[in-house]
Design a protein around this motif. Sequence first.
Motif, PDB file in Angstrom:
ATOM      1  N   SER A  94       0.845  -1.190   0.000  1.00 48.42           N
ATOM      2  CA  SER A  94       0.000   0.000   0.000  1.00 48.42           C
ATOM      3  C   SER A  94       0.883   1.243   0.000  1.00 48.42           C
ATOM      4  CB  SER A  94      -0.950   0.004   1.189  1.00 48.42           C
ATOM      5  OG  SER A  94      -0.247  -0.110   2.395  1.00 48.42           O
ATOM      6  N   GLY A  95       0.339   2.294  -0.558  1.00 49.58           N
ATOM      7  CA  GLY A  95       1.089   3.543  -0.617  1.00 49.58           C
ATOM      8  C   GLY A  95       1.014   4.138  -1.999  1.00 49.58           C
ATOM      9  N   ARG A  99       4.264  10.778   5.319  1.00 47.97           N
ATOM     10  CA  ARG A  99       4.392  10.869   6.774  1.00 47.97           C
ATOM     11  C   ARG A  99       5.304  12.037   7.114  1.00 47.97           C
ATOM     12  NH1 ARG A  99       2.461   5.797   9.124  1.00 47.97           N
ATOM     13  NH2 ARG A  99       1.067   5.187   7.466  1.00 47.97           N
ATOM     14  N   LEU A 112       4.108   0.627   2.373  1.00 48.57           N
ATOM     15  CA  LEU A 112       3.962  -0.369   3.430  1.00 48.57           C
ATOM     16  C   LEU A 112       3.767  -1.729   2.768  1.00 48.57           C
ATOM     17  CD1 LEU A 112       1.665   1.263   6.115  1.00 48.57           C
ATOM     18  CD2 LEU A 112       4.103   0.808   6.238  1.00 48.57           C
ATOM     19  N   SER A 114       2.954  -5.811   3.526  1.00 49.57           N
ATOM     20  CA  SER A 114       2.495  -6.841   4.443  1.00 49.57           C
ATOM     21  C   SER A 114       3.347  -8.089   4.211  1.00 49.57           C
ATOM     22  CB  SER A 114       1.019  -7.149   4.190  1.00 49.57           C
ATOM     23  OG  SER A 114       0.614  -8.227   4.987  1.00 49.57           O
ATOM     24  N   ARG A 124       4.538  -5.915   9.224  1.00 44.86           N
ATOM     25  CA  ARG A 124       4.605  -4.868   8.207  1.00 44.86           C
ATOM     26  C   ARG A 124       6.031  -4.369   8.094  1.00 44.86           C
ATOM     27  NH1 ARG A 124       0.126  -0.470   9.519  1.00 44.86           N
ATOM     28  NH2 ARG A 124       1.722  -0.122  11.052  1.00 44.86           N
ATOM     29  N   SER A 126       8.321  -1.222   5.981  1.00 45.73           N
ATOM     30  CA  SER A 126       8.185  -0.005   5.178  1.00 45.73           C
ATOM     31  C   SER A 126       9.384   0.106   4.243  1.00 45.73           C
ATOM     32  CB  SER A 126       8.079   1.229   6.072  1.00 45.73           C
ATOM     33  OG  SER A 126       9.218   1.369   6.879  1.00 45.73           O
ATOM     34  N   TYR A 128      11.255   2.984   2.117  1.00 46.91           N
ATOM     35  CA  TYR A 128      11.410   4.431   1.993  1.00 46.91           C
ATOM     36  C   TYR A 128      11.520   4.831   0.522  1.00 46.91           C
ATOM     37  CZ  TYR A 128      13.546   9.040   2.782  1.00 46.91           C
ATOM     38  OH  TYR A 128      13.838  10.380   2.788  1.00 46.91           O
ATOM     39  N   ALA A 147       9.823  -3.128  -2.786  1.00 51.00           N
ATOM     40  CA  ALA A 147       8.658  -3.593  -2.027  1.00 51.00           C
ATOM     41  C   ALA A 147       8.098  -4.871  -2.636  1.00 51.00           C
ATOM     42  CB  ALA A 147       7.586  -2.503  -1.986  1.00 51.00           C
TER      43      ALA A 147
END
Length: 180
Positions: A94-95, A99, A112, A114, A124, A126, A128, A147
């Motif tokens: 997701s994203g 932030r 993010l 999973s 989870r 993350s 960057y 990711a």
Amino acid sequence: MKFRNVTIPGTGERLSVPQGIQRIDHLSTHGWQLRYCGETKLFSDPAPDKGGSAESLSRATRELLRRIARLPAPSGLQREPSASKSSDMPVGISGPLVRSRNGGRTRYCLFLVSIPRFGQKPRRASVYIGAESTYSLQRYDAALAKAMALREKAEQAYQQAATAAKRAEGRALKKELIAG
């Protein structure tokens, strides 16, 4: 391996049936249907004097054990995005999310991911992408690739662990059948 007790209509015979095998009693069809990894096979009941439903269950169970030994376990992981997912991100990602650090004014973006773990809650991670001043399409693409690779590696580890657990269950069932 999970089992359930099934009572055979007509005879009242009660049998312990492993997960993945279902009873079929419909019109002129009587037997056990094996369902494993998308493949099905019906084991029809022979005449009662030749073993009846217990014999066909035994054949279905032996075939189940053969399939467990050679096929990967069904993992249950979601392979396609949900219809309600509003972005075009792959499953489990997701994203980009924006932030900001506590008390800071600088915002940054991330994905993010999973991470599924067999027998445990998923975690989870993350990935960057960059801060407002460093964000670019190239960094976005690189972070998305990272990711996706992270998710793919986790799915493979999950599948291997699920298969190893299923095969251990199969070996235990086989020992139990040989002993009993």
